[in-house]
Write a protein that holds these residues in place. Structure first.
Motif, short mmCIF file in Angstrom:
data_model
loop_
_atom_site.label_atom_id
_atom_site.label_comp_id
_atom_site.label_asym_id
_atom_site.label_seq_id
_atom_site.Cartn_x
_atom_site.Cartn_y
_atom_site.Cartn_z
N GLU A 1 -8.10 5.50 10.72
CA GLU A 1 -9.31 6.25 10.35
C GLU A 1 -9.14 6.88 8.97
N CYS A 2 -7.98 7.45 8.72
CA CYS A 2 -7.69 8.08 7.43
C CYS A 2 -7.75 7.04 6.31
N MET A 3 -7.11 5.90 6.53
CA MET A 3 -7.09 4.86 5.50
C MET A 3 -8.50 4.36 5.20
N VAL A 4 -9.29 4.14 6.22
CA VAL A 4 -10.65 3.63 6.02
C VAL A 4 -11.50 4.64 5.26
N MET B 1 0.84 -1.18 0.00
CA MET B 1 0.00 0.00 0.00
C MET B 1 0.88 1.24 0.00
N GLU B 2 0.47 2.21 -0.76
CA GLU B 2 1.21 3.46 -0.86
C GLU B 2 0.86 4.35 0.33
N THR B 3 1.84 4.67 1.14
CA THR B 3 1.61 5.48 2.33
C THR B 3 1.70 6.99 2.10
N PRO B 4 2.28 7.50 1.00
CA PRO B 4 2.33 8.95 0.85
C PRO B 4 0.95 9.61 0.85
N VAL B 5 -0.05 8.92 0.35
CA VAL B 5 -1.41 9.49 0.32
C VAL B 5 -1.90 9.70 1.75
N VAL B 6 -1.74 8.70 2.58
CA VAL B 6 -2.19 8.79 3.97
C VAL B 6 -1.38 9.86 4.70
N LYS B 7 -0.08 9.87 4.48
CA LYS B 7 0.79 10.85 5.13
C LYS B 7 0.39 12.27 4.76
N GLN B 8 0.16 12.51 3.48
CA GLN B 8 -0.22 13.84 3.02
C GLN B 8 -1.56 14.27 3.60
N ARG B 9 -2.50 13.36 3.64
CA ARG B 9 -3.81 13.71 4.19
C ARG B 9 -3.73 14.01 5.69
N MET B 10 -2.86 13.26 6.38
CA MET B 10 -2.71 13.48 7.82
C MET B 10 -2.00 14.81 8.11
N GLN B 11 -1.12 15.24 7.21
CA GLN B 11 -0.34 16.45 7.44
C GLN B 11 -1.03 17.73 6.97
N MET B 12 -2.16 17.61 6.31
CA MET B 12 -2.88 18.79 5.84
C MET B 12 -3.28 19.68 7.02
N TYR B 13 -3.31 20.99 6.78
CA TYR B 13 -3.77 21.93 7.80
C TYR B 13 -5.24 21.65 8.09
N ASN B 14 -5.58 21.56 9.36
CA ASN B 14 -6.95 21.24 9.79
C ASN B 14 -7.44 19.92 9.21
N SER B 15 -6.57 18.94 9.19
CA SER B 15 -6.92 17.62 8.66
C SER B 15 -8.10 17.04 9.46
N PRO B 16 -9.08 16.47 8.77
CA PRO B 16 -10.22 15.88 9.49
C PRO B 16 -9.88 14.52 10.11
N TYR B 17 -8.71 14.01 9.80
CA TYR B 17 -8.32 12.68 10.28
C TYR B 17 -7.52 12.79 11.58
N LYS B 18 -7.87 11.96 12.54
CA LYS B 18 -7.20 11.96 13.84
C LYS B 18 -6.26 10.77 14.01
N ALA B 19 -6.46 9.72 13.20
CA ALA B 19 -5.64 8.52 13.32
C ALA B 19 -5.38 7.96 11.92
N VAL B 20 -4.29 7.25 11.78
CA VAL B 20 -3.89 6.69 10.49
C VAL B 20 -4.95 5.71 9.99
#
Length: 94
Positions: free
Chosen positions: A22-25, A1-20
């Motif tokens: 949760e972001c992946m799902v 699985m490509e993790t850059p997508v999850v990493k980028q989404r988690m690092q966004m300003y005011n990201s709606p994701y609180k956990a990895v």
């Protein structure tokens, strides 16, 4: 699985994701599996030239620093340092 997508989404300003997880799902449910591989060709385009130069330089340096092909940690370290420096310079990475 490509993790850059999850990493980028988690690092966004005011990201709606609180956990990895949760972001992946959420990405999987809303965008599907293809979203995880969206940047795969970009990663290949960046990594293949770097790894190719790195491998060729390492082998060349090993021939210079360890011509007998015996176990020699010092020769290995010098070879790795020199090939890493060369491949970084060629690819403009740090």
């Amino acid at each position: 699985m490509e993790t850059p997508v999850v990493k980028q989404r988690m690092q966004m300003y005011n990201s709606p994701y609180k956990a990895v997880l949760e972001c992946m799902v959420k990405i999987y449910r809303t965008e599907g599996v293809r979203a995880f591989y969206r940047s795969y060709t970009t990663q290949l385009t960046m990594n293949v030239p770097f790894q190719s130069i790195h491998f060729m330089m390492y082998e060349s340096m090993q021939n210079l620093t360890n011509p007998d092909n015996q176990y020699n940690p010092a020769a290995h370290m010098v070879s790795v340092c020199m090939c890493r420096r060369s491949s970084c310079s060629c690819n403009n990475t740090s």
